[in-house]
Design an enzyme around this catalytic site. Structure first.
Site, short mmCIF file in Angstrom:
data_model
loop_
_atom_site.label_atom_id
_atom_site.label_comp_id
_atom_site.label_asym_id
_atom_site.label_seq_id
_atom_site.Cartn_x
_atom_site.Cartn_y
_atom_site.Cartn_z
N ARG A 120 -9.36 8.25 -2.40
CA ARG A 120 -8.90 7.59 -3.63
C ARG A 120 -9.88 7.99 -4.72
O ARG A 120 -11.07 7.71 -4.65
CB ARG A 120 -8.88 6.07 -3.45
CG ARG A 120 -8.70 5.33 -4.76
CD ARG A 120 -8.39 3.88 -4.59
NE ARG A 120 -7.01 3.71 -4.16
CZ ARG A 120 -6.34 2.55 -4.23
NH1 ARG A 120 -6.93 1.48 -4.72
NH2 ARG A 120 -5.09 2.46 -3.82
N HIS A 147 0.46 8.29 -6.43
CA HIS A 147 0.15 7.32 -5.37
C HIS A 147 1.24 7.46 -4.27
O HIS A 147 2.05 6.56 -4.07
CB HIS A 147 0.13 5.91 -5.96
CG HIS A 147 -0.56 4.89 -5.10
ND1 HIS A 147 -1.17 5.19 -3.91
CD2 HIS A 147 -0.72 3.54 -5.27
CE1 HIS A 147 -1.68 4.10 -3.38
NE2 HIS A 147 -1.43 3.08 -4.18
N GLN A 150 1.99 4.79 -1.44
CA GLN A 150 2.64 3.56 -1.91
C GLN A 150 4.15 3.76 -2.04
O GLN A 150 4.93 2.91 -1.63
CB GLN A 150 2.04 3.14 -3.26
CG GLN A 150 2.62 1.85 -3.78
CD GLN A 150 2.23 0.64 -2.93
OE1 GLN A 150 1.06 0.40 -2.69
NE2 GLN A 150 3.21 -0.12 -2.45
N ASP A 239 4.15 -2.28 -12.55
CA ASP A 239 2.76 -2.11 -12.11
C ASP A 239 1.88 -2.67 -13.22
O ASP A 239 2.36 -3.00 -14.31
CB ASP A 239 2.52 -0.60 -11.88
CG ASP A 239 1.16 -0.29 -11.25
OD1 ASP A 239 0.47 -1.23 -10.80
OD2 ASP A 239 0.79 0.90 -11.22
N CYS A 279 3.41 -2.74 -6.56
CA CYS A 279 2.48 -2.20 -5.55
C CYS A 279 1.30 -3.13 -5.31
O CYS A 279 0.64 -3.02 -4.28
CB CYS A 279 2.03 -0.81 -5.94
SG CYS A 279 1.04 -0.75 -7.45
N ARG A 307 2.71 -0.51 3.98
CA ARG A 307 1.73 0.56 3.78
C ARG A 307 1.16 0.99 5.12
O ARG A 307 1.01 2.18 5.42
CB ARG A 307 0.59 0.08 2.87
CG ARG A 307 0.93 -0.09 1.40
CD ARG A 307 1.13 1.25 0.71
NE ARG A 307 -0.06 2.11 0.79
CZ ARG A 307 -1.11 2.03 -0.02
NH1 ARG A 307 -1.15 1.15 -1.00
NH2 ARG A 307 -2.13 2.89 0.12
N1 NVA Z 1 -1.50 2.07 -11.24
C1 NVA Z 1 -2.48 1.28 -10.54
C2 NVA Z 1 -2.11 1.13 -9.10
C3 NVA Z 1 -3.05 0.29 -8.30
C4 NVA Z 1 -2.71 0.26 -6.85
C5 NVA Z 1 -3.85 1.92 -10.70
O1 NVA Z 1 -3.93 3.15 -10.65
O2 NVA Z 1 -4.83 1.20 -10.87
N1 CP Z 2 -1.32 -0.95 -3.91
C1 CP Z 2 -2.56 -0.53 -3.65
O1 CP Z 2 -2.84 0.67 -3.51
O2 CP Z 2 -3.47 -1.53 -3.51
P1 CP Z 2 -5.04 -1.39 -3.44
O3 CP Z 2 -5.53 -0.92 -4.78
O4 CP Z 2 -5.53 -2.78 -3.11
O5 CP Z 2 -5.40 -0.41 -2.36
#
Ligand code: NVA
Ligand code: CP
Length: 324
Positions: A120, A147, A150, A239, A279, A307
């Site tokens: 990540r 992502h 997800q 989101d 998500c 997930r």
């Molecule tokens: N769009 C959000 C998703 C978090 C799971 C982010 O990138 O923070």
């Molecule tokens: N939806 C998602 O990826 O959650 P986290 O940021 O908690 O991993």
């Protein structure tokens, strides 16, 4: 699909499947998704009946987090243990990644000891560089651009509740972010439609989102009014207004996104049996009203749980190929 970098001598066992990465949704084709979604259902059924399913004994997943996570961490970690393997958890703060060791060197080293790597991070180019120098499959656990794990879980969840997603309409309300981009890739690949409504200045960048460079109207339509995007939709999803890495824009975004809160009124113009997804993490009273996310059409908890099941299927597939 990216292959391991040319010229990197392999110590992988003879007969091992070629290294495949999952860096964006378009890294698998429709046929592979059909297999993976069925396999995830099989793996989930095993989990629900306390039946051991351990094809990855002695295999190790390295997880690298440069951004915060709850679901991604727990789902990958619990999932890998359930498959019989183990995990190593690394963050920028507690590894040499935070002290400027080159990504290429980190990839060479980590992929000699781990069998799979989940990352990540921020820019997609970072994960691409890592994958180029990795001997083992690399999975995108979220980047600024995509992502994919997800969306895989979201599609699995849709199918569980409503059957095939082909020909259906998903309404995306809010930021043209990593989730929106990935929904659009999935729409092109699996042949459904995404109605997108974002505030001006926060549109989806088609160059990033599209697999082919130009998404057809069959798969993508934009609306300035979020109500219009939701009209007739089979799934309404949103989101956070401010994704990780963009925190400095939080106050400006709150103003810009005020009319893009998913409300009962938006759900009311969607199909009567429309689902709501997010998500997570969610901010009730910002991108979604509490009565929607906590209401009867919301499947957000299934989405989160799934997930784990889809990622177990994905890890198994990347390491062992198709199993019958
Ligand atoms: N769009 C959000 C998703 C978090 C799971 C982010 O990138 O923070
Ligand atoms: N939806 C998602 O990826 O959650 P986290 O940021 O908690 O991993």
């Amino acid at each position: 699909m990216k292959m391991a970098a040319q010229g990197i001598p392999s110590t992988l066992p003879k007969g091992a499947p070629p290294v495949r990465h999952y860096l964006q949704f378009s890294d698998l084709n429709a046929d592979e998704y059909a297999y993976l979604l069925e396999r995830a259902a099989f793996i989930k059924a095993k989990f629900k009946t306390f039946t051991r399913h351990q094809p990855l004994v002695d295999r190790t997943l390295a997880m690298i987090f440069e951004k915060a996570s709850t679901r991604t961490r727990v789902s990958f970690e619990a999932g890998m243990y359930q498959l019989g393997g183990s995990v190593v958890h690394l963050t920028t703060g507690d590894s040499q990644l935070g002290r400027a060791e080159p990504i290429e060197d980190s990839a060479r080293v980590i992929s000699r000891m781990a069998d799979l790597v989940m990352i990540r991070t921020y820019e997609q180019t970072k994960i691409e560089r890592f994958a180029e120098y990795s001997r083992v499959p690399v999975i995108n656990g979220l980047t600024n651009e995509f992502h994919p794990c997800q969306i895989l879980a979201d599609i699995f969840t849709f199918i569980e509740h409503r059957g095939s997603i082909q020909g259906k309409t998903v309404a995306w309300v809010g930021d043209g972010n990593n989730m929106a981009n990935t929904w659009l890739q999935a729409a092109e690949l699996l042949d459904f439609k995404v109605n997108v409504s974002t505030p001006s200045g926060y549109e989806v960048d088609e160059k990033i989102a599209s697999i082919t460079g130009k998404i057809s109207q069959r798969h993508f339509q934009t609306y300035s009014n979020p109500m219009d995007a939701c009209r007739g939709a089979d799934l309404v999803t949103t989101d956070v207004w401010t994704s990780m890495g963009f925190e400095a824009e939080n106050e400006v975004r709150k103003q810009a996104f005020a009319a893009w809160r998913v409300s009962a009124n938006m759900m009311a113009v969607a199909q009567a049996n429309a689902l709501f997804m997010h998500c997570l993490p969610a901010h009730r009273g910002e991108e979604v009203d509490a009565d929607v996310i906590d209401g009867e059409q919301s499947v957000v908890w299934d989405e989160a749980e799934n997930r784990m099941h889809v990622q177990k299927a994905l890890m198994e597939f990347l390491l062992l190929g198709r199993l019958s």
